[in-house]
Design a protein around this motif. Structure first.
Motif, PDB file in Angstrom:
ATOM      1  N   SER A   1      37.319  25.962  36.729  1.00 42.19           N
ATOM      2  CA  SER A   1      37.354  26.317  38.143  1.00 42.19           C
ATOM      3  C   SER A   1      36.980  27.790  38.282  1.00 42.19           C
ATOM      4  N   ASP A   2      36.656  28.212  39.497  1.00 44.01           N
ATOM      5  CA  ASP A   2      36.330  29.618  39.726  1.00 44.01           C
ATOM      6  C   ASP A   2      37.505  30.518  39.362  1.00 44.01           C
ATOM      7  N   ALA A   3      38.714  30.067  39.700  1.00 44.18           N
ATOM      8  CA  ALA A   3      39.899  30.881  39.428  1.00 44.18           C
ATOM      9  C   ALA A   3      40.128  31.035  37.929  1.00 44.18           C
ATOM     10  N   HIS A   4      39.964  29.938  37.183  1.00 50.19           N
ATOM     11  CA  HIS A   4      40.176  30.026  35.744  1.00 50.19           C
ATOM     12  C   HIS A   4      39.069  30.839  35.082  1.00 50.19           C
ATOM     13  N   ALA A   5      37.829  30.667  35.533  1.00 50.22           N
ATOM     14  CA  ALA A   5      36.720  31.456  34.990  1.00 50.22           C
ATOM     15  C   ALA A   5      36.958  32.949  35.224  1.00 50.22           C
ATOM     16  N   ALA A   6      37.508  33.284  36.394  1.00 50.48           N
ATOM     17  CA  ALA A   6      37.799  34.680  36.694  1.00 50.48           C
ATOM     18  C   ALA A   6      38.883  35.218  35.760  1.00 50.48           C
ATOM     19  N   TYR A   7      39.870  34.377  35.451  1.00 46.77           N
ATOM     20  CA  TYR A   7      40.933  34.783  34.518  1.00 46.77           C
ATOM     21  C   TYR A   7      40.330  35.075  33.147  1.00 46.77           C
ATOM     22  N   VAL A   8      39.482  34.162  32.651  1.00 45.83           N
ATOM     23  CA  VAL A   8      38.845  34.333  31.339  1.00 45.83           C
ATOM     24  C   VAL A   8      37.955  35.571  31.339  1.00 45.83           C
ATOM     25  N   ASP A   9      37.149  35.732  32.382  1.00 43.69           N
ATOM     26  CA  ASP A   9      36.269  36.891  32.475  1.00 43.69           C
ATOM     27  C   ASP A   9      37.072  38.190  32.505  1.00 43.69           C
ATOM     28  N   GLY A  10      38.163  38.167  33.239  1.00 50.32           N
ATOM     29  CA  GLY A  10      38.995  39.359  33.340  1.00 50.32           C
ATOM     30  C   GLY A  10      39.584  39.746  31.999  1.00 50.32           C
ATOM     31  N   TYR A  11      40.051  38.731  31.250  1.00 52.60           N
ATOM     32  CA  TYR A  11      40.614  39.035  29.936  1.00 52.60           C
ATOM     33  C   TYR A  11      39.556  39.640  29.013  1.00 52.60           C
ATOM     34  N   GLU A  12      38.390  39.022  28.959  1.00 54.49           N
ATOM     35  CA  GLU A  12      37.358  39.485  28.029  1.00 54.49           C
ATOM     36  C   GLU A  12      36.785  40.841  28.445  1.00 54.49           C
ATOM     37  N   ALA A  13      36.884  41.180  29.721  1.00 50.22           N
ATOM     38  CA  ALA A  13      36.483  42.513  30.162  1.00 50.22           C
ATOM     39  C   ALA A  13      37.537  43.553  29.767  1.00 50.22           C
ATOM     40  N   GLU A  14      38.809  43.169  29.883  1.00 47.97           N
ATOM     41  CA  GLU A  14      39.898  44.089  29.551  1.00 47.97           C
ATOM     42  C   GLU A  14      40.003  44.318  28.045  1.00 47.97           C
ATOM     43  N   TYR A  15      39.781  43.254  27.281  1.00 42.47           N
ATOM     44  CA  TYR A  15      39.901  43.332  25.819  1.00 42.47           C
ATOM     45  C   TYR A  15      38.574  42.902  25.200  1.00 42.47           C
ATOM     46  N   SER A  16      37.613  43.808  25.212  1.00 45.83           N
ATOM     47  CA  SER A  16      36.257  43.443  24.793  1.00 45.83           C
ATOM     48  C   SER A  16      36.154  43.162  23.301  1.00 45.83           C
ATOM     49  N   GLU A  17      37.189  43.498  22.539  1.00 43.65           N
ATOM     50  CA  GLU A  17      37.177  43.158  21.107  1.00 43.65           C
ATOM     51  C   GLU A  17      37.558  41.702  20.866  1.00 43.65           C
ATOM     52  N   ASP A  18      38.006  41.029  21.911  1.00 39.10           N
ATOM     53  CA  ASP A  18      38.502  39.654  21.787  1.00 39.10           C
ATOM     54  C   ASP A  18      37.647  38.672  22.580  1.00 39.10           C
ATOM     55  N   ASP A  19      37.716  37.407  22.160  1.00 37.86           N
ATOM     56  CA  ASP A  19      37.312  36.294  23.010  1.00 37.86           C
ATOM     57  C   ASP A  19      38.594  35.629  23.510  1.00 37.86           C
ATOM     58  N   TYR A  20      38.523  34.993  24.674  1.00 33.40           N
ATOM     59  CA  TYR A  20      39.682  34.268  25.199  1.00 33.40           C
ATOM     60  C   TYR A  20      39.948  33.075  24.285  1.00 33.40           C
ATOM     61  N   TYR A  21      41.123  33.027  23.689  1.00 35.85           N
ATOM     62  CA  TYR A  21      41.409  32.018  22.664  1.00 35.85           C
ATOM     63  C   TYR A  21      42.733  31.312  22.881  1.00 35.85           C
ATOM     64  N   TYR A  22      43.808  32.087  23.098  1.00 34.15           N
ATOM     65  CA  TYR A  22      45.146  31.508  23.196  1.00 34.15           C
ATOM     66  C   TYR A  22      45.451  31.059  24.624  1.00 34.15           C
ATOM     67  N   HIS A  23      44.771  30.018  25.071  1.00 36.07           N
ATOM     68  CA  HIS A  23      45.012  29.522  26.423  1.00 36.07           C
ATOM     69  C   HIS A  23      46.476  29.136  26.617  1.00 36.07           C
ATOM     70  N   ARG A  24      47.121  28.716  25.546  1.00 39.14           N
ATOM     71  CA  ARG A  24      48.518  28.286  25.635  1.00 39.14           C
ATOM     72  C   ARG A  24      49.434  29.431  26.060  1.00 39.14           C
ATOM     73  N   ILE A  25      49.019  30.687  25.804  1.00 44.35           N
ATOM     74  CA  ILE A  25      49.826  31.827  26.242  1.00 44.35           C
ATOM     75  C   ILE A  25      49.804  31.925  27.762  1.00 44.35           C
TER      76      ILE A  25
END
Length: 412
Positions: free
Chosen positions: A291-315
């Motif tokens: 969804s747009d909301a979930h994509a925004a969450y993933v994009d936000g994480y990867e922008a904030e922590y550019s050394e990481d990919d979004y991985y631990y969805h369970r968190i």
């Protein structure tokens, strides 16, 4: 690329955070490795808990309290974990999060039970996001423990369901880390393969020291010599990365069936030669429809922590359910939240998610994901390669449910 914080800096930040905490803060102690060979895995987990907390805080927090995540380095050591647990207790922490290492989880389950019996009214709740030894939601289940990842048996059911339809696989080699989790994976693999594909020959079943092997080439040479068509492994962190690197470098051409093939650094170690051959059973990958909301969450994480990919969805799921349970209970007290979590069901980004009341095990959609170069819109580790799942690779949460031996003892 952002640099991963050093253990010393992380410890200093944790001390400052704890010292400055107030009654208006809901504190979560993150007790996982922040140094050593498994430090990158732990740091990624800490980053995702911190980001999830920031998103909740931006909406007013949990019952009006700001969520503070405190990183405590346990070095994947049970004794060190107990020291860090006590440090958290001394600072008034009422929630702990941990996931890397079932040996650590075993120590923490006992520590939380003992603390809560001795300190009624000042209980602690344990949010387990990745320690998947089945015993914690079976014979050693605890009212104060909730697991937000599928356990080792649930994951192996999915892996072997996939193998069942792969007639070309005739020989399997099982390799894992030598502690309770690795042993649970191996036992589940043998049990399920025997039941579902009795024609398959298990040509190896081997455990190796946790976090001690620097080069898996000797192990891989044995695997190749065995004639194995597929490897099954529950390895995570550095042990996953180094095993796959050795397999690719040694020219292994079979399937590699993993729990944690998406471990940080694995994609670079695998490279394009691994596409189509390495699979992982996961609750999420970033090439699933979003969804747009979930994509925004993933994009936000990867922008904030550019050394990481979004991985631990369970968190993200765990933080969302913690907030929902607090709202349902009208309280941030661990006991009230625990009762509210029992049986909770909600529609998450990938589908229906339920926390079982009988043993505190999450049920969520799972996906058999393949490391791919085709159909990838979101690559990992700055590569044009990523994880994908087809229409037939989805397993509904209810279908992952297994029998439990849990005899839950609830407080009055």
């Amino acid at each position: 690329m952002k640099l991963v914080k050093s253990a010393a800096l992380a410890a200093a930040m944790a001390f400052a955070s704890m010292s400055g905490a107030s009654a208006d803060t809901l504190k979560i102690a993150f007790i996982d490795p922040l140094s050593g060979p498994f430090g990158p895995s732990g740091q990624s987990g800490l980053n995702e808990w911190t980001y999830a907390a920031a998103q909740v805080n931006a909406k007013g927090g949990i019952q009006g309290k700001q969520v503070e995540v405190i990183g405590l380095d346990n070095k994947v050591n049970p004794k060190e974990s107990l020291i860090q647990f006590q440090k958290a207790i001394d600072q008034g922490v009422r929630f702990i999060a941990q996931g890397n290492g079932s040996s650590v989880a075993s120590a923490l389950v006992d520590a939380v039970e003992k603390h809560n019996k001795r300190n009624p009214g000042d209980e602690v709740l344990y949010l387990n996001y990745a320690a998947v030894d089945p015993v914690f939601t079976n014979d050693r289940c605890s009212f104060w423990h909730f697991r937000f990842d599928a356990d080792a048996d649930m994951k192996m059911e999915a892996v072997t369901d996939w193998i069942k339809g792969q007639e070309q696989i005739k020989k399997v080699y099982i390799i894992g880390q030598d502690y309770s989790f690795g042993k649970a994976v191996a036992a589940a693999a043998v049990k399920n393969l025997t039941a579902k594909r009795p024609d398959i020959e298990i040509v190896g079943n081997e455990l190796h020291p946790l976090g001690k092997v620097k080069d898996f080439t000797p192990y891989v040479q044995k695997i190749i010599s065995s004639g194995a068509d597929a490897i099954i492994t529950g390895n995570w962190g550095a042990d996953m990365v180094l095993l796959i690197k050795s397999a690719m470098d040694s020219g292994f051409k079979g399937e590699i069936l993993t729990y944690y093939g998406g471990s940080k650094g694995a994609a670079v170690a695998m490279g394009e030669s691994a596409t189509g051959h390495v699979k992982a059973i996961v609750e999420h990958n970033t090439n699933l429809p979003m969804s747009d909301a979930h994509a925004a969450y993933v994009d936000g994480y990867e922008a904030e922590y550019s050394e990481d990919d979004y991985y631990y969805h369970r968190i993200s799921n765990a933080m969302k359910m913690l907030a929902m349970a607090a709202d349902k209970a009208g309280s941030t007290e661990p006991k009230a939240i625990a009762f509210a979590l029992e049986g909770m069901t909600w529609e998450g980004p990938t589908g229906t998610i339920t926390m079982r009341a009988d043993n505190h095990q999450i049920l969520q959609p799972m996906f058999m994901s393949t490391f791919s170069k085709d159909g990838v819109t979101r690559g990992v580790e700055d590569l044009p390669l990523g994880w994908t799942s087809g229409a037939n690779d989805r397993i509904e949460g209810e279908a992952t449910k297994t029998e439990t031996t849990c005899k839950m003892k609830r407080p009055s």
